[in-house]
Design an enzyme around this catalytic site. Sequence first.
Site, short mmCIF file in Angstrom:
data_model
loop_
_atom_site.label_atom_id
_atom_site.label_comp_id
_atom_site.label_asym_id
_atom_site.label_seq_id
_atom_site.Cartn_x
_atom_site.Cartn_y
_atom_site.Cartn_z
N ILE A 125 0.83 -1.20 0.00
CA ILE A 125 0.00 0.00 0.00
C ILE A 125 0.87 1.25 0.00
CG2 ILE A 125 -1.97 -1.16 1.03
CD1 ILE A 125 -1.15 -0.02 3.75
N THR A 156 4.02 0.88 1.15
CA THR A 156 4.88 0.66 2.31
C THR A 156 6.24 0.07 1.98
OG1 THR A 156 3.54 -1.32 2.46
CG2 THR A 156 3.06 0.41 4.02
N LEU A 182 14.03 -4.45 8.02
CA LEU A 182 14.11 -5.27 6.81
C LEU A 182 14.67 -4.49 5.62
CD1 LEU A 182 10.66 -7.00 7.30
CD2 LEU A 182 12.92 -7.99 7.76
N THR A 239 12.90 1.86 3.22
CA THR A 239 11.43 1.85 3.27
C THR A 239 10.94 1.98 4.71
OG1 THR A 239 11.38 -0.57 3.26
CG2 THR A 239 11.18 0.53 1.13
N GLN A 251 8.45 4.93 6.00
CA GLN A 251 7.23 4.73 6.78
C GLN A 251 7.23 5.63 8.00
OE1 GLN A 251 4.60 2.08 6.73
NE2 GLN A 251 5.74 0.28 6.16
N GLY A 266 4.76 0.82 10.54
CA GLY A 266 3.99 1.85 9.84
C GLY A 266 3.15 2.74 10.72
N GLU A 267 2.68 2.21 11.82
CA GLU A 267 1.78 2.99 12.66
C GLU A 267 2.51 3.64 13.83
OE1 GLU A 267 -0.83 -0.44 13.07
OE2 GLU A 267 -2.44 0.73 12.16
#
Lengths: 326, 735
Positions: free
Chosen positions: B469, B471, B618, B622, B626, B692-693
Amino acid sequence: MRPFDYKRAERLEHAGQLAAAEDTLAIAGGTNLIDLMKLQVETPATLVDLNHLPLAGIEEHEDGLRIGALATNTATAVHPRVRADYPLLARAILAGATQQLRNKATTGGNLCQRTRCWYFTNTDQPCNKREPGSGCGALMGRADLHAVLGTSEACIATYPGDMAVAMAALDATVEIAGEKGSRSVPLREFHLLPGDTPHIENVLEPGEIITAVTLPTPVGGKQIYRKVRERSSYAFALVSVAAALRMEGESIAHAALAFGGLAHKPWHDPRIDDLLTGEKPSMALFDKAADLLLEDAQGYGENDAKIPLARRALTATLIDATGVSA
Amino acid sequence: MKSLTMDKPDERNRLDAMKQGVIGKPLDRPDGPIKVSGVAPYAAEYDIANAAYGVFVTAPIARGKVAKIHEDSVTGMDGVIAVVADERFTTRAAQGTAGEAPEQGPGEVDYWGQPIALVVAESYEAARDAAQRLKVDFHADDLADIPFDPDAVEPEKDEGQRQGDLAHAMAEAVHSVDRTYTTHGHASAAMEPHASIAEWQDGKLTVHASLQMLNFNIAELADALDLEEDDVRLVSRFVGGGFGSKLGVSQDVVAAAIAAKQVGRPVKVAMTRQHVFQAIMRRSESTQRLRLAADAEGRLTGFGHEALVSNLPGEDFAEPVTQSSKFLYGGENRLLRIDVARIHRMCAGSVRAPGEAVGMTALEAAMDELAEQVGIDPVELRLRNIPDKHPTKDIPYSSRKLAECLKEGAAAFGWQGEDRKPRQRREGEWWIGTGVASGSRVHNVEEAKARVTLRPGGTALVETDMTDIGTGTYAILGQIAGEMLGLDPKDVEVGLGDTDFPRGPGSGGSWGAPSSGSAVFLACEALREEIASLLKGEEGNLTMKDGTAVVGNTSRTIDELLGGKELQRTGHFQPGKTEKEFAAASYGAFFAEVAVNDWTGETRVRRLTGAFGIGRVLNEKTARSQCLGGMTWAIGAALTEQLLFDPRDGHLVNCDLAEYHVPVHRDVPECEVLLVEERDPAASPIQAKGVGELSMCGAAGAIANAVYNACGVRAYSFPMTPAVLLEGLVEQAKA
């Protein structure tokens, strides 16, 4: 979007004739009109494209400057004469919208920009501006964006733009061409208060086209456009102040102020300019100016803060322009 | 199939033992070039022959019934094909992980703007015009009988989680804070609107849609249409942002499927921006009371976090405001609860970081007040309150880097915590101040499957219905496979977003990477076992690097080993006992510097530093992206974003991106992201947690605390718009 006919105006007279037809709207940059057509707030049967008229020039005019109706906001804001002699105008334009929109938006179109009132743009809500007689949704609804000066029972919407606020302070003139000939209207009188006809937003008659805006002899001095908003870009003003103010010695020799975000038109109150002109700047004087500006101000709940905000924005602008310490 | 149920921590750290050296590296996302050049197809962009266009008609009433739809009001219009109004239409999106159809039956209207019918036409413009003109009669309920204001109804009371006696602790406390905060609702405001193209062939339905969780969405769609899942295929290869709004199957998907069946040709439904705002999930507004009781040193003895949120009648979801309050800080006397007001605004559901996004804002603002009372550095206050043991459960914490985040973040930011007196720094009209907050977000994993195929020539293919999405899923799954199989990630093709692939939990709850990443990891482990046996060795002694497999003195290229055939394994990851036996979360710390205009209350964030402990990283690039995204969201939550509802009919007034103010480039300063070194063995077999959050959970609190430090005004209402701060500024100036 309602299907529509497209007509291209090749000559100015032609444009007026075409635009005078029923159910017809003129289009220039389209940055506002196309959005409104998608929402079916505007449903013209015919669009008259003005973009091929020779009205994009920016040229010397008597002792001032003449900005063609099709000059883009970007072209105006970067024009050397504008930057040198009317920096207020450049600053106001650059405070508005985004670069992409300014590249398309035109002088004439920007003057005719419609309100951002969310009852106006929502066709499932009442709006006297969109549908005369249907009522005002904002009056008893959410008025966060709305006007505190010059409102009426029929409409509390604001004129949302920035460019015209600067032009009001600079005492610009709008040149208009129509079937009956040409005329000039002071910009300060171009836009109308809502009264009981909020659907009539300016003095253009059917078939009339804006051809240019002229700016008078430069006034010099400090030129400030202060735009108050939650975020730094692409937000319409909560309150804005346009000021052109020149000091001579310890006194204010020239003062011209106009305000955005407060009313159905760029707000200009000549009493404020008169009050300031010839006076020595002081906090007491600035308070009086704010008192004049806001003596009839009325909030509608969610927008109550615009009143103190306008006072403080005006005061800060005058401090900035005169160098008085708070 | 290689399966693993996470019943105990995985201490092996196998990815660290691999030799390819690509895991964690800041590699570019492989899908980047096609996205920025505009050729990556999003849902509505598939060129499907003979597709018709559907546009929703929505209800201009708050509650009531559809009495009659006058189809003849539009059927004669040019290009109009049909008016579709089917009782199977869904009236709202499914809640995340529902796995069953949401409320159906558009004839019953529950909120202003609810889709009730779909007009199908030969062009989008014709459909939109006809949708606007369709005449519909309603039996509207009397507005006076409909609740819209969450504060004006008797809420459903939550029993709450109680321990000890909070009131007593507050009365006995040396220092205490008792404050009430309000937060406005938020929209996900994803760039790509919800859109679907539905096509039937031989009784089978394929929908290209913009969705986050295909495995749940296919069940929701099949349930709504009474189909078998085997007869349905969902494709979401690229999703232009979801942020929770695409967790559950949305109205466009079901309507497009029904309409396509009815008109006998593919139907494309792209919701308008206004429809997305008005009919897709909102984050509930909240009222939160924070009570903190502390001893003389600021150690918490009591902790209360009570919230009022809202939703439509019958919806189970309640913004989980207290989620991190359960474990972040100590205090033996506790009360946590969430009451729900039933009101008729559009459905409330998950918006990025449900719960913590607003709960941590209030908590961290209250902690700042406590630090001020105690007279200590707010960083130190937080360090003192990191509990040794879980405040209510007899379980250990899994790896927890909160202290490291606070310390390393403070050092990077140049935090000065000793003298925190407000209104000390001024630049022209602007007050300058700094603030800190902890960050926390619960860790979740879900069942996931992924298939990995080694192909002749020495390349690999990863397939799962997991979504990207925005991410970075395409990047990280390729890196996990590349690391495990000794391949350059460029040689690993990743296929996502298709229910024909092995299923996983999709993107949401920050569980996508640890869950689907673990499934890929397991599939690769299985492949390694096969490769090792081909080399007559043990997997534990196998080294795979640069396309070559080595056991002892035997070395073969993958291509040689495959002998022209493909080798395929599926990994199956399932959550297990570690979920209950550890309190697992990702942690962070935020440091903000803001400028507040003394005249206008306009607030601009000048610096924002976030330090995060997210387990194994990871892909550093990225992951960082995020974090930047979450911090940007926090700027919006702190300063500009608010859903505004008409009090008379509950309709959302600011339903476009010009009036719903997300931060734009000029509102986002240079942000600094620190990723603290961590492996969390209890989190997942790849020792990774969600990211992400977390990066927005608490950051708005840091901004609020910086506003106070700058100008001396404490805000109890978010966002902190000029109107919110102005009164306080005037008072400060007088004082």
